[in-house]
Design an enzyme around this catalytic site. Structure first.
Site, PDB file in Angstrom:
ATOM      1  N   ASP A  47       0.836  -1.201   0.000  1.00 43.07           N
ATOM      2  CA  ASP A  47       0.000   0.000   0.000  1.00 43.07           C
ATOM      3  C   ASP A  47       0.869   1.249   0.000  1.00 43.07           C
ATOM      4  O   ASP A  47       0.566   2.241  -0.651  1.00 43.07           O
ATOM      5  CB  ASP A  47      -0.896   0.037   1.248  1.00 43.07           C
ATOM      6  CG  ASP A  47      -1.970  -1.021   1.173  1.00 43.07           C
ATOM      7  OD1 ASP A  47      -1.986  -1.773   0.171  1.00 43.07           O
ATOM      8  OD2 ASP A  47      -2.787  -1.096   2.109  1.00 43.07           O
ATOM      9  N   LYS A 129     -27.989 -14.413  -9.973  1.00 48.00           N
ATOM     10  CA  LYS A 129     -28.661 -13.122 -10.166  1.00 48.00           C
ATOM     11  C   LYS A 129     -28.309 -12.243  -8.975  1.00 48.00           C
ATOM     12  O   LYS A 129     -28.635 -12.555  -7.823  1.00 48.00           O
ATOM     13  CB  LYS A 129     -30.175 -13.323 -10.268  1.00 48.00           C
ATOM     14  CG  LYS A 129     -30.914 -12.039 -10.577  1.00 48.00           C
ATOM     15  CD  LYS A 129     -32.351 -12.348 -10.994  1.00 48.00           C
ATOM     16  CE  LYS A 129     -33.086 -11.100 -11.411  1.00 48.00           C
ATOM     17  NZ  LYS A 129     -33.142 -10.080 -10.370  1.00 48.00           N
ATOM     18  N   ARG A 150     -30.107   2.415 -14.493  1.00 50.77           N
ATOM     19  CA  ARG A 150     -31.131   1.823 -15.340  1.00 50.77           C
ATOM     20  C   ARG A 150     -32.338   2.748 -15.478  1.00 50.77           C
ATOM     21  O   ARG A 150     -32.948   2.839 -16.532  1.00 50.77           O
ATOM     22  CB  ARG A 150     -31.548   0.496 -14.700  1.00 50.77           C
ATOM     23  CG  ARG A 150     -32.598  -0.238 -15.447  1.00 50.77           C
ATOM     24  CD  ARG A 150     -33.002  -1.469 -14.632  1.00 50.77           C
ATOM     25  NE  ARG A 150     -34.442  -1.508 -14.589  1.00 50.77           N
ATOM     26  CZ  ARG A 150     -35.170  -2.395 -15.234  1.00 50.77           C
ATOM     27  NH1 ARG A 150     -34.585  -3.333 -15.937  1.00 50.77           N
ATOM     28  NH2 ARG A 150     -36.467  -2.375 -15.173  1.00 50.77           N
ATOM     29  N   LYS A 310     -28.958 -17.574 -19.883  1.00 51.65           N
ATOM     30  CA  LYS A 310     -29.007 -16.780 -21.118  1.00 51.65           C
ATOM     31  C   LYS A 310     -28.601 -17.655 -22.293  1.00 51.65           C
ATOM     32  O   LYS A 310     -27.621 -18.403 -22.189  1.00 51.65           O
ATOM     33  CB  LYS A 310     -28.014 -15.606 -21.028  1.00 51.65           C
ATOM     34  CG  LYS A 310     -28.245 -14.723 -19.833  1.00 51.65           C
ATOM     35  CD  LYS A 310     -27.006 -13.929 -19.449  1.00 51.65           C
ATOM     36  CE  LYS A 310     -27.046 -13.656 -17.956  1.00 51.65           C
ATOM     37  NZ  LYS A 310     -25.968 -12.843 -17.461  1.00 51.65           N
ATOM     38  N   LYS A 334     -36.053 -17.184  -9.852  1.00 55.32           N
ATOM     39  CA  LYS A 334     -36.082 -16.354  -8.634  1.00 55.32           C
ATOM     40  C   LYS A 334     -36.057 -17.248  -7.406  1.00 55.32           C
ATOM     41  O   LYS A 334     -36.774 -18.237  -7.326  1.00 55.32           O
ATOM     42  CB  LYS A 334     -37.374 -15.526  -8.621  1.00 55.32           C
ATOM     43  CG  LYS A 334     -37.248 -14.233  -9.380  1.00 55.32           C
ATOM     44  CD  LYS A 334     -36.424 -13.207  -8.619  1.00 55.32           C
ATOM     45  CE  LYS A 334     -37.330 -12.343  -7.761  1.00 55.32           C
ATOM     46  NZ  LYS A 334     -36.664 -11.113  -7.383  1.00 55.32           N
ATOM     47  N   CYS A 428     -33.943  -7.917  35.561  1.00 56.26           N
ATOM     48  CA  CYS A 428     -33.534  -9.090  34.780  1.00 56.26           C
ATOM     49  C   CYS A 428     -34.659 -10.124  34.837  1.00 56.26           C
ATOM     50  O   CYS A 428     -35.106 -10.485  35.931  1.00 56.26           O
ATOM     51  CB  CYS A 428     -32.243  -9.653  35.361  1.00 56.26           C
ATOM     52  SG  CYS A 428     -31.810 -11.247  34.641  1.00 56.26           S
ATOM     53  N   CYS A 431     -33.137 -13.489  36.935  1.00 55.66           N
ATOM     54  CA  CYS A 431     -32.833 -13.496  38.369  1.00 55.66           C
ATOM     55  C   CYS A 431     -33.664 -12.469  39.137  1.00 55.66           C
ATOM     56  O   CYS A 431     -33.661 -12.470  40.367  1.00 55.66           O
ATOM     57  CB  CYS A 431     -31.344 -13.270  38.606  1.00 55.66           C
ATOM     58  SG  CYS A 431     -30.797 -11.596  38.183  1.00 55.66           S
ATOM     59  N   CYS A 446     -27.988  -6.835  33.067  1.00 53.46           N
ATOM     60  CA  CYS A 446     -28.113  -7.401  34.409  1.00 53.46           C
ATOM     61  C   CYS A 446     -26.704  -7.483  34.969  1.00 53.46           C
ATOM     62  O   CYS A 446     -25.825  -8.070  34.351  1.00 53.46           O
ATOM     63  CB  CYS A 446     -28.737  -8.794  34.339  1.00 53.46           C
ATOM     64  SG  CYS A 446     -28.628  -9.690  35.898  1.00 53.46           S
ATOM     65  N   CYS A 451     -26.298 -14.320  38.416  1.00 56.99           N
ATOM     66  CA  CYS A 451     -27.498 -14.576  37.603  1.00 56.99           C
ATOM     67  C   CYS A 451     -27.301 -15.872  36.815  1.00 56.99           C
ATOM     68  O   CYS A 451     -26.326 -16.016  36.082  1.00 56.99           O
ATOM     69  CB  CYS A 451     -27.745 -13.410  36.644  1.00 56.99           C
ATOM     70  SG  CYS A 451     -29.095 -13.732  35.502  1.00 56.99           S
TER      71      CYS A 451
HETATM   72  S1  IVH Z   1     -28.337 -10.514 -17.666  1.00 60.18           S
HETATM   73  C1  IVH Z   1     -31.545  -8.503 -20.753  1.00 60.18           C
HETATM   74  N1  IVH Z   1     -27.309 -11.412 -15.479  1.00 60.18           N
HETATM   75  O1  IVH Z   1     -31.598  -8.415 -12.911  1.00 60.18           O
HETATM   76  C2  IVH Z   1     -31.083  -8.659 -19.399  1.00 60.18           C
HETATM   77  N2  IVH Z   1     -28.909  -9.666 -15.292  1.00 60.18           N
HETATM   78  O2  IVH Z   1     -34.479  -8.477 -12.685  1.00 60.18           O
HETATM   79  C3  IVH Z   1     -29.709  -9.154 -19.359  1.00 60.18           C
HETATM   80  N3  IVH Z   1     -29.301  -8.939 -12.984  1.00 60.18           N
HETATM   81  O3  IVH Z   1     -32.243  -5.998 -15.323  1.00 60.18           O
HETATM   82  C4  IVH Z   1     -29.303  -9.131 -17.979  1.00 60.18           C
HETATM   83  N4  IVH Z   1     -27.876 -10.306 -12.059  1.00 60.18           N
HETATM   84  O4  IVH Z   1     -30.140  -5.758 -13.877  1.00 60.18           O
HETATM   85  C5  IVH Z   1     -28.173 -10.536 -16.003  1.00 60.18           C
HETATM   86  N5  IVH Z   1     -26.245 -12.314 -13.634  1.00 60.18           N
HETATM   87  C6  IVH Z   1     -27.122 -11.439 -14.164  1.00 60.18           C
HETATM   88  C7  IVH Z   1     -27.855 -10.535 -13.370  1.00 60.18           C
HETATM   89  C8  IVH Z   1     -28.752  -9.670 -13.969  1.00 60.18           C
HETATM   90  C9  IVH Z   1     -28.754  -9.335 -11.848  1.00 60.18           C
HETATM   91  C10 IVH Z   1     -30.324  -7.873 -13.049  1.00 60.18           C
HETATM   92  C11 IVH Z   1     -30.365  -7.064 -14.301  1.00 60.18           C
HETATM   93  C12 IVH Z   1     -31.785  -7.168 -14.793  1.00 60.18           C
HETATM   94  C13 IVH Z   1     -32.494  -7.557 -13.555  1.00 60.18           C
HETATM   95  C14 IVH Z   1     -33.797  -8.210 -13.849  1.00 60.18           C
END
Ligand code: IVH
Length: 693
Positions: A47, A129, A150, A310, A334, A428, A431, A446, A451
């Site tokens: 550092d 997520k 966003r 995805k 979810k 307390c 006790c 206490c 106690c």
């Molecule tokens: S992919 C088209 N990957 O969750 C969307 N999103 O509830 C492509 N999010 O708007 C996003 N973790 O902001 C992706 N591993 C992840 C994510 C993620 C959180 C968020 C993202 C999205 C929201 C939807």
């Protein structure tokens, strides 16, 4: 060498002034070390060495502001104040994700995708997520130029200045290792989060400064990102994890074809990406992945609320496109929320090891993040009042990370007419002796050493992992031994015999023998640090106990240490020191230590003698603390002060005479200002030594 192969810029280099060249070199070097430290978590230099380079760059930039690079790391430091957040449209809308909650819904999603694009490959990039805030960062020719929240998906807020302070975000993309160009314009999207450990430390720090604590990392991150004053942003340990792109103009750079390839590319560019991302070869593999993430949910460094799958092929992503709300190429699994509503039926008072009375909410059982919760902490009397919680209220309960469930607050719309205010007891509950609340403290306590509740907790702590770590003695047995009166304080454990133990219900020969053996083994192997921690001295946890064991040869030496002497040890402030003194001054505790000695439980450690203060030095009787970056090591400054008779404090308190603050002094400086303690620069401190004040 043919002329064409000569490096470009050969000639102009000669005309670059040496200061400018040095500044560019420093920027590149600092960028590299910043990346190693914050992104890779593997620093290559100390550092101090980093600070020296940073200061050199600051000085050069002050002298030659016209040469300051737009991606200089000095621009990360909080500073400027914005007058308001500016809104701006995203080039490409930032969509949310549709959710699936079970395998059937997932298979339906895959089926819809197959129907929409029969040729789409069935490989999926999956990652957790993240429960944070979505952010878009724009890079033009590799340089960070803008960042947008966003917002409503179409229009976001410009938060460029705040985003520049986030150390895991490259101000300039790292050039690809295998050569090639950087993209002409790239929008990198991802999530801003705060790691759970950083969040806990942040709240602890705020609490110590008397500031309001944050309810969860997400709220803290949202507040910090939207700050107009970026100094406030840089005080919050934000991180950015990249997971997708918005608009991209690759220019001369090689475009990515697959999501999996993109993730590797983002890492090459210098970003962190979500942990444990994986390419799954088919829908079934995705299900297995999601199950694994679900089970390990709480072991992640950050809060997660699901997993995302995805389509791996980016061209297929493009072709599938979006519905009105969400992409057709990705979906979120979810997980159950870590917060839930339930009814507060009553409040019970629990007595802790140090006598603290903690109010515990008795709740209608409710599932929170997949775990049934029927009790949750309410912390203390002030919290109940500040949160305006009444018995009968519908309340929001939360589990965050590894911490015990807590009541976030009441749902006021649902308050019944007969909801009753809770009157905190001043005796307390175990006790029946009067409890006390000291000024400046939140807790009722206490003070009755006899106690039974305190005894039980003290003994549980003594045998626990934090203490002597005597394995195999369950809580239930400790309760029996204490309630029968056989074990009243820790030394009693060492006198237990097998025949005696056999008199207890459901105790068998082998278990009794195991108990006695484990206790006997602990007697021989206990280290001084463990014994100190096991004593349960207020404010003395494992870390402090280790620190004490390093400096004192045995319990005798520690028992005779004065507060001033203790406070000279690192991280020991006045509160901890006086708590240690109070423990050893107590006659019952002294008698307990004598019993340990008689039992042969008396570990010793080689001691580094705590340096005696120089009684007649120019700073005799003064207490000093150093904070921030000084031109010398803080340790060396402390030694200079000690040589002049000063004592070094462990923290800022009213007893401090001077705070010597270097660059980047943070919370300690704020606290000292609040308490009106004189703050000296390093130079002023050195002048004072010279003048012999
Ligand atoms: S992919 C088209 N990957 O969750 C969307 N999103 O509830 C492509 N999010 O708007 C996003 N973790 O902001 C992706 N591993 C992840 C994510 C993620 C959180 C968020 C993202 C999205 C929201 C939807």
């Amino acid at each position: 060498m043919p002329l064409d192969d000569l490096p470009l810029f050969t000639q102009p280099v000669a005309s670059v002034p040496p200061e400018k060249a040095r500044m560019d070199a420093l920027v590149a070097e600092l960028e590299h070390h910043n990346y190693c430290y914050h992104v890779l978590d593997a620093p290559e230099i100390s550092d101090d060495a980093y600070d020296a380079l940073f200061r050199e760059l600051l000085a050069l930039e002050a002298a030659h502001p016209q040469w300051r690079s737009p991606h200089s790391p000095t621009l990360r430091v909080g500073g400027g104040l914005l007058s308001g957040l500016v809104k701006k449209a995203h080039r490409r809308r930032m969509y949310g994700l549709d959710n699936v909650f079970n395998a059937e819904e997932w298979r339906d999603f895959v089926e819809r995708m197959r129907r929409a694009l029969p040729e789409a490959p069935l490989a999926f990039w999956c990652d957790p997520k993240l429960d944070g805030l979505a952010l878009e960062i724009v890079y033009e020719n590799g340089v960070l130029t803008e960042a947008l929240t966003r917002g409503d998906g179409e229009i976001g807020e410009v938060v460029t200045a705040a985003v520049r302070t986030i150390k895991t975000i490259p101000l300039r993309l790292r050039p690809p290792a295998q050569g090639g160009e950087l993209p002409a314009r790239l929008e990198v999207r991802g999530e801003v989060v705060i790691f759970k450990a950083d969040f806990a430390a942040l709240n602890e720090r705020r609490d110590a400064l008397g500031q309001k604590t944050f309810a969860n990392p997400r709220n803290a991150a949202a507040g910090a990102l939207r700050q107009l004053d970026t100094t406030a942003t840089s005080a919050v340990p934000l991180r950015f994890l990249a997971y997708s792109l918005g608009d991209a103009d690759w220019g001369g750079a090689q475009p990515c074809r697959l999501q999996s390839e993109l993730m590797a590319r983002l890492r090459d560019y210098g970003f962190q990406t979500p942990p444990d991302g994986r390419l799954c070869a088919g829908p079934a593999e995705v299900e297995t992945y999601v199950e694994q993430v679900r089970q390990r949910r709480e072991s992640f460094d950050m809060e997660i609320d699901g997993a995302v799958a995805k389509q791996d092929d980016l061209e297929a992503q493009e072709a599938l496109g979006h519905t009105a709300r969400a992409p057709r190429f990705a979906v979120a699994f979810k997980f159950p929320a870590m917060q839930a509503r339930t009814i507060l039926r009553g409040i019970e008072i629990q007595v802790g090891r140090t006598g603290v009375l903690t109010p515990v909410a008795i709740l209608d059982p409710v599932a929170v993040g997949g775990v049934m919760v029927s009790r949750a902490t309410l912390h203390n009397e002030d919290e109940i009042r500040a949160k305006n919680i009444r018995i009968g209220d519908t309340v929001l309960v939360q589990r965050a990370g590894d911490v015990i469930p807590e009541v976030v607050g009441p749902v006021l719309e649902a308050r019944p007419a007969d909801a009753a205010e809770f009157v905190f007891p001043h005796v307390c509950p175990v006790c029946g002796q009067p409890a006390h609340r000291e000024e400046g403290e939140a807790a009722w306590r206490c003070d009755n050493l006899a106690c039974p509740a305190i005894r039980l907790r003290a003994i549980s702590h003594f045998v626990s992992k934090a203490g002597l770590d005597i394995g195999g003695i369950g809580q239930k047995w400790i309760e029996q031994l204490v309630s029968s009166g056989r074990v009243q304080s820790p030394p009693d454990l060492f006198t237990l015999t097998v025949p005696e133990l056999l008199q207890y219900d459901r105790m068998g020969d082998s278990l009794a023998q195991k108990f006695v053996d484990a206790i006997e083994q602990a007697r021989h192997t206990a280290t001084l640090a463990r014994l100190i921690c096991g004593l349960g001295i207020r404010h003395v946890g494992e870390q402090t106990a280790r620190q004490l064991a390093r400096h004192y040869a045995d319990l005798d030496a520690l028992a005779h240490a004065g507060t001033e002497e203790l406070m000279r040890l690192e991280d020991i402030g006045p509160e901890v020191a006086s708590s240690i003194r109070a423990f050893f001054a107590n006659a019952a505790n002294a008698a307990m230590l004598e019993r340990f000695r008689a039992l042969g439980l008396w570990p010793s450690a080689p001691a580094e003698p705590a340096q005696a203060a120089v009684a007649d030095g120019p700073l005799a009787g003064k207490t000093i603390l150093f904070t921030g970056t000084l031109s010398m090591k803080r340790d060396d400054a402390a030694k200079m002060a000690e040589a002049c008779g000063a004592a070094i404090a462990g923290g800022v308190s009213k007893k401090l005479d001077y705070l010597v603050a270097g660059e980047k002094a943070g919370s300690k400086r704020e606290k000292a200002e609040k308490l009106g303690i004189p703050i000296l620069s390093e130079q002023e401190f050195l002048d004072m030594l010279r003048r012999g004040e």
